[in-house]
Design a protein around this motif. Structure first.
Motif, short mmCIF file in Angstrom:
data_model
loop_
_atom_site.label_atom_id
_atom_site.label_comp_id
_atom_site.label_asym_id
_atom_site.label_seq_id
_atom_site.Cartn_x
_atom_site.Cartn_y
_atom_site.Cartn_z
N GLY A 1 1.14 -0.47 -0.23
CA GLY A 1 0.08 0.09 -0.38
C GLY A 1 0.31 1.23 -0.23
O GLY A 1 0.50 2.36 -0.14
N LEU A 2 2.53 1.59 0.22
CA LEU A 2 3.12 2.28 0.15
C LEU A 2 3.83 2.37 -1.04
O LEU A 2 4.89 0.99 -1.69
CB LEU A 2 3.37 2.47 1.30
CG LEU A 2 3.25 2.60 2.01
CD1 LEU A 2 4.09 2.39 4.32
CD2 LEU A 2 2.16 4.37 2.73
N PRO A 3 3.96 3.16 -2.28
CA PRO A 3 4.45 3.03 -3.19
C PRO A 3 5.58 2.91 -3.03
O PRO A 3 6.21 4.25 -2.92
CB PRO A 3 4.08 3.88 -3.84
CG PRO A 3 3.09 5.23 -3.13
CD PRO A 3 2.88 3.88 -1.92
N GLY B 1 9.92 8.56 7.26
CA GLY B 1 8.99 6.94 6.36
C GLY B 1 8.98 5.91 7.52
O GLY B 1 8.89 5.77 8.59
N CYS B 2 9.28 4.71 6.75
CA CYS B 2 8.86 3.97 7.71
C CYS B 2 9.83 3.46 8.46
O CYS B 2 11.29 3.81 7.91
CB CYS B 2 8.60 2.73 6.24
SG CYS B 2 7.27 2.59 5.85
N TRP C 1 5.18 4.26 11.17
CA TRP C 1 4.28 4.12 9.87
C TRP C 1 4.07 5.99 9.38
O TRP C 1 3.94 6.36 10.43
CB TRP C 1 2.32 2.81 10.11
CG TRP C 1 1.86 3.89 8.95
CD1 TRP C 1 1.32 4.54 8.36
CD2 TRP C 1 1.70 2.24 7.47
NE1 TRP C 1 0.89 4.27 6.86
CE2 TRP C 1 0.94 2.32 6.81
CE3 TRP C 1 2.48 1.25 7.48
CZ2 TRP C 1 0.40 1.75 5.77
CZ3 TRP C 1 2.11 -0.07 6.45
CH2 TRP C 1 1.36 0.45 5.62
N GLU D 1 3.19 9.76 7.64
CA GLU D 1 1.76 10.00 8.37
C GLU D 1 1.27 10.35 6.79
O GLU D 1 0.10 10.28 6.28
CB GLU D 1 2.16 11.34 8.93
CG GLU D 1 2.29 10.70 10.40
CD GLU D 1 2.88 12.66 10.98
OE1 GLU D 1 2.15 13.32 10.71
OE2 GLU D 1 3.03 12.21 12.15
N ASP D 2 1.92 10.57 5.72
CA ASP D 2 1.69 10.52 4.23
C ASP D 2 1.87 8.89 3.64
O ASP D 2 2.08 8.11 4.20
CB ASP D 2 2.68 10.77 3.70
CG ASP D 2 3.65 10.94 3.40
OD1 ASP D 2 4.10 10.74 3.77
OD2 ASP D 2 4.50 11.57 2.92
N SER D 3 1.92 8.98 2.41
CA SER D 3 2.09 7.95 1.29
C SER D 3 3.07 7.52 1.19
O SER D 3 3.11 6.40 0.47
CB SER D 3 0.65 7.78 0.75
OG SER D 3 1.21 9.56 -0.99
N SER D 4 4.27 8.79 1.89
CA SER D 4 5.70 8.09 1.30
C SER D 4 6.16 6.99 2.33
O SER D 4 6.25 7.59 3.16
CB SER D 4 6.25 9.05 1.03
OG SER D 4 7.57 8.89 0.97
N PRO D 5 6.86 5.37 2.28
CA PRO D 5 7.90 5.16 2.64
C PRO D 5 8.96 5.49 3.18
O PRO D 5 9.63 5.29 3.98
CB PRO D 5 7.94 4.31 2.13
CG PRO D 5 7.96 4.47 0.48
CD PRO D 5 6.91 4.93 0.90
#
Length: 134
Positions: A23-25, A51-52, A96, A98-102
């Motif tokens: 789910g994280l591109p 990020g992660c 994890w 907060e946005d969609s970037s790992p």
């Protein structure tokens, strides 16, 4: 070239890989930057964007875009891992994004690692601009 690829495979053989969660591109590929946990806990609370992050009992690992070691000398005790093949078994995701970037942005991470370890950033050691003739 074949020798270089063979050597790279040997360096990662048997090491677990930190994978970006589904789910994280991770369109830029991913590497990891590790620090001993005593430094990592301080760093995690100070970065403006993270990020992660993975951790085991002794190390913490930040996911960064592939190639984030280009023209940078990550100071010891930091460990830069191409392909996120780490020498630590059992690392688990502890943060994890907060946005969609790992990814953790590598330059702020690098500067914080330098600050925590007391090492000047590599570009500061390569020379200074001359003021002669100004």
């Amino acid at each position: 070239m074949a020798d270089l690829l063979s050597r790279a495979r040997d360096e990662t053989r048997g090491r677990p890989r930190l994978d970006v969660p589904p789910g994280l591109p991770a369109t830029l590929g991913h590497d990891a930057v590790g620090l001993p946990a005593r430094h990592g806990r301080r760093l995690l609370s100070r970065l403006p964007h993270t990020g992660c992050v993975y951790a085991d009992t002794e190390w913490m690992w930040w996911i960064v875009p592939a190639g984030s070691d280009h023209d940078l000398e990550w100071p010891l005790p930091a460990y830069y891992s191409r392909g996120a093949y780490v020498p630590a078994a059992g690392a688990r995701l502890i943060h994890w994004p907060e946005d969609s970037s790992p990814y953790t942005p590598p330059i702020p991470l690098y500067l914080m690692v330098c600050q925590i370890t007391g090492v000047a950033p590599a570009w500061a050691r390569t020379g200074t601009r001359s003021t002669q003739g100004v």
